[in-house]
Design a protein around this motif. Structure first.
Motif, short mmCIF file in Angstrom:
data_model
loop_
_atom_site.label_atom_id
_atom_site.label_comp_id
_atom_site.label_asym_id
_atom_site.label_seq_id
_atom_site.Cartn_x
_atom_site.Cartn_y
_atom_site.Cartn_z
N THR A 49 83.32 88.37 27.22
CA THR A 49 82.14 88.06 28.03
C THR A 49 82.47 86.88 28.93
N ASN A 50 81.77 86.80 30.03
CA ASN A 50 81.90 85.67 30.93
C ASN A 50 80.55 85.49 31.60
N ASN A 51 79.83 84.45 31.20
CA ASN A 51 78.47 84.23 31.70
C ASN A 51 78.19 82.76 31.90
N ARG A 91 66.25 83.01 31.72
CA ARG A 91 67.08 83.65 30.70
C ARG A 91 67.54 85.02 31.17
N ASP A 92 68.77 85.35 30.79
CA ASP A 92 69.35 86.66 31.07
C ASP A 92 69.21 87.49 29.79
N LEU A 93 68.22 88.38 29.78
CA LEU A 93 67.94 89.17 28.57
C LEU A 93 68.83 90.41 28.46
N ASP A 94 69.77 90.56 29.40
CA ASP A 94 70.71 91.68 29.32
C ASP A 94 72.07 91.25 28.78
N SER A 95 72.21 89.98 28.45
CA SER A 95 73.48 89.47 27.92
C SER A 95 73.26 88.91 26.52
N TYR A 96 74.34 88.87 25.76
CA TYR A 96 74.26 88.42 24.37
C TYR A 96 74.01 86.93 24.24
N ILE A 97 73.18 86.58 23.27
CA ILE A 97 73.09 85.20 22.79
C ILE A 97 74.32 84.99 21.91
N ILE A 98 75.00 83.88 22.08
CA ILE A 98 76.23 83.64 21.34
C ILE A 98 76.09 82.39 20.48
N GLU A 99 76.61 82.47 19.26
CA GLU A 99 76.70 81.31 18.39
C GLU A 99 78.13 81.20 17.90
N THR A 100 78.68 79.97 17.93
CA THR A 100 79.98 79.72 17.32
C THR A 100 79.76 78.74 16.18
N TYR A 101 80.58 78.86 15.15
CA TYR A 101 80.37 78.11 13.91
C TYR A 101 81.57 77.21 13.65
N HIS A 102 81.26 75.95 13.28
CA HIS A 102 82.29 74.92 13.17
C HIS A 102 82.11 74.13 11.88
N PRO A 103 83.05 74.26 10.92
CA PRO A 103 82.95 73.49 9.68
C PRO A 103 83.02 71.99 9.97
N ILE A 104 82.20 71.22 9.26
CA ILE A 104 82.26 69.76 9.31
C ILE A 104 82.31 69.27 7.87
N ASP A 105 82.51 67.97 7.68
CA ASP A 105 82.71 67.43 6.33
C ASP A 105 81.61 67.82 5.35
N ASP A 106 80.35 67.76 5.80
CA ASP A 106 79.25 68.00 4.86
C ASP A 106 78.50 69.29 5.19
N VAL A 150 76.68 75.65 31.11
CA VAL A 150 78.13 75.87 31.21
C VAL A 150 78.39 77.31 31.65
N LYS A 151 79.54 77.52 32.25
CA LYS A 151 80.03 78.87 32.51
C LYS A 151 81.18 79.06 31.54
N LYS A 152 81.13 80.10 30.72
CA LYS A 152 82.10 80.20 29.66
C LYS A 152 82.52 81.65 29.44
N ASP A 153 83.77 81.77 29.03
CA ASP A 153 84.41 83.05 28.77
C ASP A 153 84.68 83.12 27.26
N PHE A 154 84.29 84.20 26.62
CA PHE A 154 84.55 84.39 25.19
C PHE A 154 85.35 85.66 24.99
#
Length: 146
Positions: free
Chosen positions: A87-89, A119-134, A5-9
């Motif tokens: 960011t936009n990568n 891999r682009d080692l000059d850009s951040y690894i990103i994690e987003t967190y999403h609550p689910i039922d369990d 994906v190409k994504k902007d955060f």
């Protein structure tokens, strides 16, 4: 499921640093501190996000990271001690249970290698967190050269 994906955060967050091996303990502590101050962040969403400096090689022991909340638009005022980051990568991405975080990373790396992504080692690894039922799910975004 894996995809490219190409994504902007856009986010506002607190910066931390330490040994990569300790990120599993340090990042949640800084995230709790951030959440205790979340009301200070304008235009915030409920989505928690973390950015990680990639570990480049075995000798790269200390890195930095950000924990934050995604925001809907660029901010002109940022709370004291926090940073606004945009960011936009291109990324390869997958999502799954937070308890399987290490395995998710390994599977995503394997898939990316099989697909021929660099891999682009000059850009951040990103994690987003999403609550689910369990519990909680995590979406991982590994930056790649498009």
């Amino acid at each position: 499921m894996f995809e490219m994906v190409k994504k902007d955060f856009k986010l506002v967050g607190l910066k931390g640093s330490g040994e990569f091996i300790n990120f599993g303990n340090e990042v949640p502590l800084l995230a709790r501190e951030l959440l205790s101050r979340s009301k200070e962040i304008q235009n915030r969403t409920e989505t928690e996000i973390a950015l990680f400096e990639p570990k480049r090689d075995a000798d790269h022991a200390i890195g930095h990271y950000y924990v934050g909340l995604m925001v809907n638009e660029k901010l002109t005022e940022v709370p004291s001690g926090m940073d606004y980051i945009e960011t936009n990568n291109s990324y390869i991405t997958t999502r799954g249970n937070i308890n399987s975080l290490d395995q998710l990373h390994l599977n995503l790396l394997k898939w990316g290698n099989e697909q021929g992504y660099q891999r682009d080692l000059d850009s951040y690894i990103i994690e987003t967190y999403h609550p689910i039922d369990d519990g909680e799910e995590v979406q991982i975004y590994l930056p790649i050269h498009a």
